[in-house]
Motif scaffolding. Sequence first.
Motif, mmCIF file in Angstrom:
data_model
loop_
_atom_site.group_PDB
_atom_site.id
_atom_site.type_symbol
_atom_site.label_atom_id
_atom_site.label_comp_id
_atom_site.label_asym_id
_atom_site.label_seq_id
_atom_site.Cartn_x
_atom_site.Cartn_y
_atom_site.Cartn_z
ATOM 1 N N SER A 129 4.913 -1.455 -1.269
ATOM 2 C CA SER A 129 3.991 -2.567 -1.534
ATOM 3 C C SER A 129 4.274 -3.247 -2.871
ATOM 4 O O SER A 129 3.575 -4.180 -3.251
ATOM 5 C CB SER A 129 2.544 -2.067 -1.512
ATOM 6 O OG SER A 129 2.357 -1.038 -2.475
ATOM 7 N N ASP A 169 -5.926 -2.344 -2.616
ATOM 8 C CA ASP A 169 -6.273 -0.917 -2.555
ATOM 9 C C ASP A 169 -5.109 -0.079 -2.034
ATOM 10 O O ASP A 169 -4.851 1.026 -2.544
ATOM 11 C CB ASP A 169 -7.507 -0.709 -1.673
ATOM 12 C CG ASP A 169 -8.762 -1.308 -2.285
ATOM 13 O OD1 ASP A 169 -8.811 -1.423 -3.527
ATOM 14 O OD2 ASP A 169 -9.700 -1.645 -1.538
ATOM 15 N N ASP A 170 -4.402 -0.589 -1.028
ATOM 16 C CA ASP A 170 -3.231 0.135 -0.504
ATOM 17 C C ASP A 170 -2.144 0.232 -1.562
ATOM 18 O O ASP A 170 -1.468 1.263 -1.686
ATOM 19 C CB ASP A 170 -2.686 -0.582 0.739
ATOM 20 C CG ASP A 170 -3.649 -0.519 1.916
ATOM 21 O OD1 ASP A 170 -4.547 0.356 1.895
ATOM 22 O OD2 ASP A 170 -3.513 -1.338 2.836
ATOM 23 N N ALA A 181 0.634 -7.630 0.186
ATOM 24 C CA ALA A 181 0.099 -6.268 0.177
ATOM 25 C C ALA A 181 -1.382 -6.239 -0.173
ATOM 26 O O ALA A 181 -1.867 -7.069 -0.958
ATOM 27 C CB ALA A 181 0.886 -5.407 -0.814
ATOM 28 N N ASP A 182 -2.107 -5.297 0.383
ATOM 29 C CA ASP A 182 -3.515 -5.094 0.051
ATOM 30 C C ASP A 182 -3.626 -4.378 -1.289
ATOM 31 O O ASP A 182 -2.847 -3.442 -1.561
ATOM 32 C CB ASP A 182 -4.193 -4.270 1.149
ATOM 33 C CG ASP A 182 -5.659 -3.998 0.851
ATOM 34 O OD1 ASP A 182 -6.481 -4.905 1.021
ATOM 35 O OD2 ASP A 182 -5.959 -2.860 0.415
ATOM 36 N N LYS A 191 2.576 -6.237 -7.532
ATOM 37 C CA LYS A 191 2.241 -6.133 -6.115
ATOM 38 C C LYS A 191 2.858 -7.275 -5.321
ATOM 39 O O LYS A 191 2.949 -8.410 -5.789
ATOM 40 C CB LYS A 191 0.720 -6.155 -5.950
ATOM 41 C CG LYS A 191 0.219 -6.063 -4.523
ATOM 42 C CD LYS A 191 -1.289 -6.095 -4.471
ATOM 43 C CE LYS A 191 -1.840 -7.474 -4.779
ATOM 44 N NZ LYS A 191 -1.501 -8.457 -3.700
ATOM 45 N N GLY A 249 -3.225 2.798 -4.097
ATOM 46 C CA GLY A 249 -3.173 4.115 -3.469
ATOM 47 C C GLY A 249 -1.751 4.625 -3.326
ATOM 48 O O GLY A 249 -1.488 5.821 -3.529
ATOM 49 N N GLU A 250 -0.818 3.725 -2.967
ATOM 50 C CA GLU A 250 0.569 4.138 -2.811
ATOM 51 C C GLU A 250 1.168 4.558 -4.153
ATOM 52 O O GLU A 250 1.885 5.567 -4.228
ATOM 53 C CB GLU A 250 1.388 3.000 -2.199
ATOM 54 C CG GLU A 250 2.825 3.398 -1.907
ATOM 55 C CD GLU A 250 3.641 2.283 -1.277
ATOM 56 O OE1 GLU A 250 4.751 2.565 -0.794
ATOM 57 O OE2 GLU A 250 3.169 1.124 -1.288
#
Length: 420
Positions: free
Chosen positions: A110, A251-252, A248-249, A244, A255-256
């Motif tokens: 991401s 939060d994702d 891409a999201d 980012k 998190g990644e």
Amino acid sequence: MRTIVIFVKLLGESFGFAMSSVRADKTRAFLSLLGVTIGIFSIVAVFTAIESLEGNVQRSLSAMGSDIVYIQQWPWALEEGETEYKWWEYRQRPTNTYEEFLNLQQNCTSAESVALALGFNKEVKYGRNSISSVTIQGVTADWSAVSPITMGTGRYFSQMEANGSHNVAIIGYGIAEELFKGEDPLGKMIKIAGNNTRVIGTLEEEGMGGLSLTESDQVVYIPYQYACTMVDPRIMGPTIAVKKKPSADKDDFLGEIKTLFRNARRLKPSQKDNFSINEVSIIQDIANTIFGTISMVGWIIGGFSILIGGFGVANIMFVSVKERTNIIGIQKAMGAKNYFILTQFLFEAALLAVMGGIVGILIVYAGTQFVSYNYDFQMTLTLGNVLRGVIVSTVIGLVAGVIPAYTAAHLNPVEAINSK
């Protein structure tokens, strides 16, 4: 229509009386209105400075990007669930490594760009000119993609230079001016901590008022691996910046990064993170809090001055009532209502206060022009601040004139006419 005519006449008479009060005793009027002038000046000046500085800061933060996070040993603010800044824990955390940077660069799907920066201070010399304690940033190839770097002259690092220990540098505008004194720095050799380094580019002038992780006018960029020959990265603690992908999201994305970093450091599920993921929004929240506090202090400082100015306006109005007692008695004997007298004096008090406020606003305007012209910092007196000053001074005038106006409105006509 008749009401409008009466209102216009009322304004004209009130203005005439206000001017008469000022001309009757110029020294008294000046001293009385000085408090209003200082108060409005304080409030408008503080808000103008805050808005100008905040605008510069927000523009700089926007340039840094809301889609970029910085992985570091130390958090920029209290972490989630914490009530105090646990510096004794943060200092025990491991610093970022080049291997962790490569892991993110190769595996974070991401992320659009991943870069590494190592900051430290060293002396920089050119011939007999030297600057002590210059901020040196050792960066990888993608640092220009995650940081607001604007080239002035020359070029950025090539992929080969950035990934190797090439002795090349990009210097800030201020560094170039101080070391080279107008001479073209491109291709020249400077010494960084005693190491010969060739200048391949200079940065565009940033000036005052900006905000970034480093002051670009006073920074020198060199390749990361070259920086590691001067200092130990395990001690200095490099920063990993990750940008980012637009698709891409958020939060994702976070998190990644967290998952990859925890796996790289072999943390168990029960163990806390031993790293911090810092976002620009943290600085924005801190900046908003600081500016809010400064605004409140500005209101307090200006409030005391305005309070004094209010007493000055009230003093003028009481004197004006005493000097015009006969006129008030004649007006009431001819049928003038209490509200007419009350309105007349309230308008006069407001007018006097606004006169003082306008002087304060004009002083602020002159100050903004002086600062903008003589310094590399743009200050603007906005319409909102002008209206704020006028409204506050009007309110102060009305409040200060209530008691004198009420006293005038309730004078006995016979006693007022016969007064001396």
